[in-house]
Scaffold this motif. Structure first.
Motif, short mmCIF file in Angstrom:
data_model
loop_
_atom_site.label_atom_id
_atom_site.label_comp_id
_atom_site.label_asym_id
_atom_site.label_seq_id
_atom_site.Cartn_x
_atom_site.Cartn_y
_atom_site.Cartn_z
N LYS A 122 -10.84 4.15 5.65
CA LYS A 122 -10.86 3.51 6.96
C LYS A 122 -9.58 3.82 7.74
O LYS A 122 -9.62 4.08 8.95
CB LYS A 122 -10.95 2.02 6.74
CG LYS A 122 -11.45 1.28 7.92
CD LYS A 122 -11.72 -0.13 7.51
CE LYS A 122 -12.42 -0.84 8.60
NZ LYS A 122 -12.94 -2.13 8.15
N GLU A 123 -8.48 3.82 7.02
CA GLU A 123 -7.19 4.12 7.63
C GLU A 123 -7.17 5.56 8.17
O GLU A 123 -6.68 5.81 9.28
CB GLU A 123 -6.13 3.95 6.54
CG GLU A 123 -4.76 3.65 7.04
CD GLU A 123 -3.83 3.40 5.87
OE1 GLU A 123 -4.12 2.50 5.05
OE2 GLU A 123 -2.83 4.12 5.76
N THR A 126 -9.26 5.74 11.23
CA THR A 126 -8.55 5.15 12.36
C THR A 126 -7.54 6.14 12.94
O THR A 126 -7.45 6.33 14.15
CB THR A 126 -7.82 3.86 11.93
OG1 THR A 126 -8.76 3.02 11.28
CG2 THR A 126 -7.24 3.14 13.13
N LEU A 127 -6.77 6.77 12.06
CA LEU A 127 -5.77 7.74 12.52
C LEU A 127 -6.45 8.87 13.30
O LEU A 127 -5.94 9.36 14.30
CB LEU A 127 -4.98 8.31 11.34
CG LEU A 127 -3.96 7.34 10.73
CD1 LEU A 127 -3.40 7.89 9.43
CD2 LEU A 127 -2.83 7.07 11.72
N CYS A 129 -9.23 8.56 14.99
CA CYS A 129 -9.61 8.01 16.29
C CYS A 129 -8.42 8.03 17.24
O CYS A 129 -8.57 8.16 18.45
CB CYS A 129 -10.09 6.56 16.15
SG CYS A 129 -11.73 6.42 15.48
N PRO A 216 -13.81 10.40 11.61
CA PRO A 216 -13.36 9.22 12.37
C PRO A 216 -14.38 8.08 12.38
O PRO A 216 -14.00 6.92 12.46
CB PRO A 216 -13.13 9.76 13.78
CG PRO A 216 -13.68 11.13 13.80
CD PRO A 216 -13.74 11.61 12.41
N VAL A 217 -15.66 8.44 12.26
CA VAL A 217 -16.68 7.38 12.30
C VAL A 217 -16.55 6.46 11.08
O VAL A 217 -16.97 5.31 11.10
CB VAL A 217 -18.10 8.00 12.40
CG1 VAL A 217 -18.54 8.64 11.11
CG2 VAL A 217 -19.10 6.98 12.87
N ALA A 219 -14.02 4.96 10.23
CA ALA A 219 -13.18 3.83 10.63
C ALA A 219 -14.02 2.67 11.13
O ALA A 219 -13.59 1.52 11.12
CB ALA A 219 -12.22 4.26 11.72
N MET A 220 -15.22 2.97 11.58
CA MET A 220 -16.08 1.95 12.19
C MET A 220 -16.77 1.08 11.15
O MET A 220 -17.23 0.00 11.46
CB MET A 220 -17.17 2.63 13.03
CG MET A 220 -16.63 3.30 14.26
SD MET A 220 -16.00 2.03 15.35
CE MET A 220 -15.78 2.94 16.85
N ARG A 221 -16.88 1.58 9.93
CA ARG A 221 -17.64 0.83 8.93
C ARG A 221 -16.88 -0.44 8.57
O ARG A 221 -15.71 -0.40 8.28
CB ARG A 221 -17.86 1.69 7.69
CG ARG A 221 -18.57 2.98 8.07
CD ARG A 221 -19.52 3.46 7.02
NE ARG A 221 -20.32 4.54 7.63
CZ ARG A 221 -20.05 5.82 7.45
NH1 ARG A 221 -19.08 6.19 6.66
NH2 ARG A 221 -20.78 6.73 8.05
N VAL A 222 -17.60 -1.52 8.59
CA VAL A 222 -16.99 -2.80 8.22
C VAL A 222 -17.41 -3.08 6.79
O VAL A 222 -18.59 -3.22 6.51
CB VAL A 222 -17.52 -3.93 9.12
CG1 VAL A 222 -16.81 -5.23 8.81
CG2 VAL A 222 -17.34 -3.54 10.56
N GLU A 224 -14.93 -4.85 4.33
CA GLU A 224 -14.08 -5.70 3.49
C GLU A 224 -14.71 -7.03 3.14
O GLU A 224 -15.54 -7.54 3.82
CB GLU A 224 -12.76 -5.95 4.22
CG GLU A 224 -11.93 -4.69 4.25
CD GLU A 224 -11.11 -4.66 5.52
OE1 GLU A 224 -10.42 -5.64 5.81
OE2 GLU A 224 -11.19 -3.65 6.23
N ARG B 86 -9.85 12.17 22.13
CA ARG B 86 -9.75 10.85 21.48
C ARG B 86 -8.37 10.26 21.72
O ARG B 86 -8.21 9.06 21.89
CB ARG B 86 -9.96 10.97 19.97
CG ARG B 86 -11.39 11.22 19.59
CD ARG B 86 -11.58 11.05 18.09
NE ARG B 86 -12.79 11.71 17.67
CZ ARG B 86 -12.82 12.85 16.98
NH1 ARG B 86 -11.70 13.41 16.56
NH2 ARG B 86 -13.96 13.41 16.67
N ASN B 98 -8.42 -2.68 12.20
CA ASN B 98 -8.01 -1.35 11.73
C ASN B 98 -6.58 -0.98 12.04
O ASN B 98 -6.30 0.16 12.44
CB ASN B 98 -8.94 -0.26 12.29
CG ASN B 98 -10.31 -0.30 11.67
OD1 ASN B 98 -10.74 -1.34 11.20
ND2 ASN B 98 -10.99 0.82 11.64
#
Lengths: 224, 245
Positions: A122-123, A126-127, A129, A216-217, A219-222, A224, B86, B98
């Motif tokens: 996820k990190e 995010t980076l 993105c 990058p997608v 990062a969108m997954r939730v 936790e 982006r 995030n």
């Protein structure tokens, strides 16, 4: 239509690459703030390199003491199981043991790094993105893993050195310092440092590349 | 140009092949989004809302169709150019914030600025300014774990606006926040839209979002079911539940 596509391409510049000092500071802060997690990863390197250093230093010291040809010392050597009459040199069994330790260490780092990448999908997303390119991700993971390797190697060498010298002093007393093989021990340290660093760098290539291919997608997954 | 179209989506479809079965997540969506608008994309989970949202954000590729931002089609861009888009054109806000857990609030915002090519010292200066704008000027050195949910989302907003993007894409930005904090975040997004003339696009279940939106788009079964302007939404606010659940 194709011409239009070319025109569009030229309007948008390429992303600039991030300087190495930033990569280094990102990796370093990641290591520092995840200290215990990093320590566990490093433990594999520390133990393997400590073992390697211990074996090599022990060997050098015993060789140096044999060279001294002192009656009392030879008795001490025999008492602790050294074959005084045998030809010098490390035996095959030891080489096999050391190789096994190093192999376990290599697999350990690769495994730990892959784990660390999956924990941080996820990190990474995010980076990306935020505008990170693949090369930035590869560099940060590579630097992080190499730093871990070099730190672990240094700690391992220290531990191995201290333990082997302490055990030698325990068995042979003051003779160890009298005939201490500085050159051979330095050489052993250099070899351990080289092997540890090479192993850590080799082990980090795969996970770093794998990390950079995360999308990058992700990062969108939730989850936790 | 200020009232021009910033995002144009044409005939977007998305198919996932799962074994022998093909799932049609999107069945041909065309949509124009105007500059400076606050657009909410609503729809139940599984409607294709998130997929569509990710595609217009340049995070996912459509199976067919084109997305263009400012007339520039995503499919024509190299991966490095897409990274540039982006970084400079889009600010992303996520449901679970995030933030990078090992970086302080300041570092989290500054890294976005570094990707935009600023030197680290200047990036920190810009980041501090941006955090001041969202009301976190006194929390610069805190790690995300030392901040509340609302504060973390503010850091994320500061990070999203630090490169002065044309668009903010917010995926369920209030999903992990309590009612009151959620309202604050919505108000902050609305304020950024007006103050910086940023287009805000959110994917949401949250009814509170409706009153802030200029345009609401309902997606169901992979297609646009309905589109409404703010005035129409307000009149019908009592009957909206039928569309959303």
């Amino acid at each position: 239509m194709a011409e239009l596509a070319v025109a569009e391409r030229q309007e948008i510049p390429c992303q600039v690459s991030v300087p190495w000092n930033v990569v280094f500071s990102v990796s370093w802060s990641s290591l520092r703030r995840r200290f215990f997690r990093s320590l566990i990863t490093m433990l594999g390197v520390i133990l393997a390199i400590a073992f390697l250093t211990y074996m090599m230093v022990q060997d050098s010291v015993v060789d140096a003491l044999l060279e001294a040809r002192i009656e009392a010392l030879n008795l001490l050597l025999q008492k602790s199981g050294v074959d005084v009459l045998a030809v010098q040199g490390t035996d095959t069994m030891m080489i096999l043991l050391i190789s096994l330790a190093l192999l376990t260490c290599l697999v350990g780092i690769v495994n730990a790094m892959f784990m660390s990448v999956s924990e941080r999908i996820k990190e990474i997303g995010t980076l990306k993105c935020l505008g990170a390119e693949d090369s930035f991700i590869v560099k940060t993971y590579f630097v992080e893993s190499s730093l871990q390797g070099v730190l672990g190697t240094t700690l391992g060498i220290l531990i191995g050195l201290v333990v082997s010298v302490a055990l030698c002093v325990g068995s042979y007393g003051g003779y160890v310092f009298q005939y201490f093989p500085y050159g051979a021990v330095l050489r052993a340290i250099a070899i351990a440092l080289a092997i540890g660093s090479i192993i850590s760098v080799l082990a980090s290539i795969g996970p770093a590349y794998w990390a950079s291919k995360k999308q990058p997608v992700d990062a969108m997954r939730v989850e936790e | 140009m200020s009232d021009g179209i910033i995002i144009r989506a044409e005939g977007i479809t998305k198919r996932y092949v799962m074994g022998a079965e093909t799932v049609h997540a999107l069945r041909g969506i065309s949509l124009d989004i105007r500059r400076g608008q606050y657009v909410s994309i609503m729809g139940p989970s599984g409607s294709g809302k998130s997929t569509f949202f990710n595609i217009i954000g340049g995070l996912d590729k459509p199976s067919d169709g084109e997305v263009a931002m400012d007339g520039c089609r995503y499919s024509a861009l190299s991966s490095s150019q897409m990274a540039w888009v982006r970084c400079h054109k889009i600010g992303y806000i996520f449901q679970s914030f995030n933030l990078i857990p090992t970086m302080t609030a300041l570092e989290n915002v500054a890294i976005a600025r570094i990707f935009a090519g600023r030197a680290p010292a200047d990036a920190r200066k810009d980041a501090a300014e941006s955090l001041g704008q969202v009301g976190l000027g006194n929390r610069l050195t805190h790690l995300p774990s030392e901040l509340s949910g609302g504060q973390q989302q503010r850091v994320a907003i500061a990070r999203a606006i630090v490169n002065k993007p044309a668009i903010i894409l917010a995926d369920e930005p209030t999903g992990n926040l309590d009612l009151h904090t959620g309202e604050e975040i919505i108000a902050l997004l609305g304020h950024m839209k007006d103050a910086m003339r940023i287009t805000v696009i959110t994917a949401t279940h949250d009814m509170k979002m409706l009153s802030a939106s200029d345009v609401v788009v309902w997606i169901a079964d992979g297609a646009v079911k309905r589109m409404a302007n703010r005035d129409e939404v307000k009149i019908e606010i009592g009957s909206i539940d039928g569309h959303v659940t």
